[in-house]
Design a protein around this motif. Structure first.
Motif, mmCIF file in Angstrom:
data_model
loop_
_atom_site.group_PDB
_atom_site.id
_atom_site.type_symbol
_atom_site.label_atom_id
_atom_site.label_comp_id
_atom_site.label_asym_id
_atom_site.label_seq_id
_atom_site.Cartn_x
_atom_site.Cartn_y
_atom_site.Cartn_z
ATOM 1 N N LEU A 146 -1.197 1.551 -15.599
ATOM 2 C CA LEU A 146 -2.383 1.950 -14.648
ATOM 3 C C LEU A 146 -2.190 1.616 -13.057
ATOM 4 N N ILE A 147 -1.722 0.261 -12.971
ATOM 5 C CA ILE A 147 -1.398 -0.134 -11.454
ATOM 6 C C ILE A 147 -0.366 0.637 -10.867
ATOM 7 N N ASN A 148 0.787 0.583 -11.812
ATOM 8 C CA ASN A 148 2.064 1.274 -11.391
ATOM 9 C C ASN A 148 2.055 2.731 -10.986
ATOM 10 N N LEU A 149 0.840 3.560 -11.706
ATOM 11 C CA LEU A 149 0.674 4.844 -11.677
ATOM 12 C C LEU A 149 -0.207 5.135 -10.298
ATOM 13 N N HIS A 150 -1.254 4.297 -10.042
ATOM 14 C CA HIS A 150 -1.781 4.340 -8.548
ATOM 15 C C HIS A 150 -0.738 4.041 -7.665
ATOM 16 N N ALA A 151 0.122 3.283 -7.648
ATOM 17 C CA ALA A 151 1.054 3.080 -6.719
ATOM 18 C C ALA A 151 2.080 4.444 -6.448
ATOM 19 N N VAL A 152 2.330 4.902 -7.731
ATOM 20 C CA VAL A 152 3.399 6.175 -7.298
ATOM 21 C C VAL A 152 2.301 7.168 -6.749
ATOM 22 N N GLY A 153 1.176 7.150 -7.229
ATOM 23 C CA GLY A 153 0.359 8.179 -6.458
ATOM 24 C C GLY A 153 -0.006 8.188 -5.087
ATOM 25 N N GLY A 154 0.490 6.881 -4.710
ATOM 26 C CA GLY A 154 0.394 6.560 -2.893
ATOM 27 C C GLY A 154 -0.525 5.643 -2.726
ATOM 28 N N VAL A 155 -1.230 4.981 -3.537
ATOM 29 C CA VAL A 155 -2.421 3.897 -3.380
ATOM 30 C C VAL A 155 -1.604 2.659 -3.088
ATOM 31 N N LYS A 156 -1.801 2.007 -1.920
ATOM 32 C CA LYS A 156 -1.304 0.817 -1.425
ATOM 33 C C LYS A 156 -1.716 -0.384 -2.375
ATOM 34 N N LYS A 157 -0.903 -1.427 -2.672
ATOM 35 C CA LYS A 157 -1.088 -2.426 -3.565
ATOM 36 C C LYS A 157 -2.579 -3.304 -3.119
ATOM 37 N N GLU A 158 -2.806 -3.298 -1.667
ATOM 38 C CA GLU A 158 -3.801 -3.932 -0.998
ATOM 39 C C GLU A 158 -5.303 -2.958 -1.288
#
Length: 183
Positions: free
Chosen positions: A79-91
């Motif tokens: 779930l976390i990695n999918l958001h990152a691939v979608g362009g969401v920054k870790k912060e």
């Protein structure tokens, strides 16, 4: 006949190229050793990269295969990695995981885990990786007690809460989107 063979060859080449074009390497943009995903192209609906995400995940997986990480636990990293691939920054990702029921056994230290299951814990390294990614992890003290574990046996990065139920009500009222991982 020559036209038919040429047409078949063309269809075959197109099929191979199409399959090759869809083959993508697995990636792990935030949680490096867990939750691998595909970074695919031509996606029409993605997470909003400018939005701040508050996500609460209830984890209640069974422990039928204690020698390996549960699919549901790994899905937290996905779930976390999918958001990152979608362009969401870790912060911009604020993720809290609340662990209870059978999954409570996953938060005990390796010594106690080995005593119980006769194998080393695959969860110790996993929870460390989640901690490094900024994930807040909480275990239900009610479940901890019911399953015979003591607070001193809990991994250091796991917080102990009054209950999973109170964590879920509190975080949802704080605006966290709720996900359940497990049976």
């Amino acid at each position: 006949m020559k036209l038919k063979n040429s047409l078949l060859l063309l269809v075959f080449i197109f099929s191979i190229n199409s399959a090759m074009a869809q083959k993508k390497p697995w990636v792990n943009p935030i949680i490096k050793d867990y939750g691998r995903i595909l970074d695919l192209e031509d996606i029409e609906v993605k997470p909003d990269p400018d939005m701040e995400y508050k996500i609460l995940i209830e984890v209640v997986h069974d422990m039928k295969k204690p020698e390996r990480l549960s699919f549901y636990a790994n899905n937290v990293a996905r779930l976390i990695n999918l958001h990152a691939v979608g362009g969401v920054k870790k912060e911009n990702l604020h993720v809290t995981v609340v662990i209870h029921a059978q999954a409570t056994h996953s938060v005990i230290n390796n010594e106690k885990y080995n005593e119980k299951y006769k194998v080393d814990s695959p969860y110790e390294k996993f929870y460390k990786a989640l901690e490094e990614a900024g994930v807040e992890m909480i275990v239900c003290s009610q479940s901890l007690n019911l399953f015979g574990h003591e607070p001193k046996d809990v991994l250091p990065q796991i917080k102990i809460a009054t209950s999973a139920l109170t964590v879920m009500s509190t975080y949802q009222l704080k605006g966290y989107a709720f996900f359940k991982m497990g049976d």
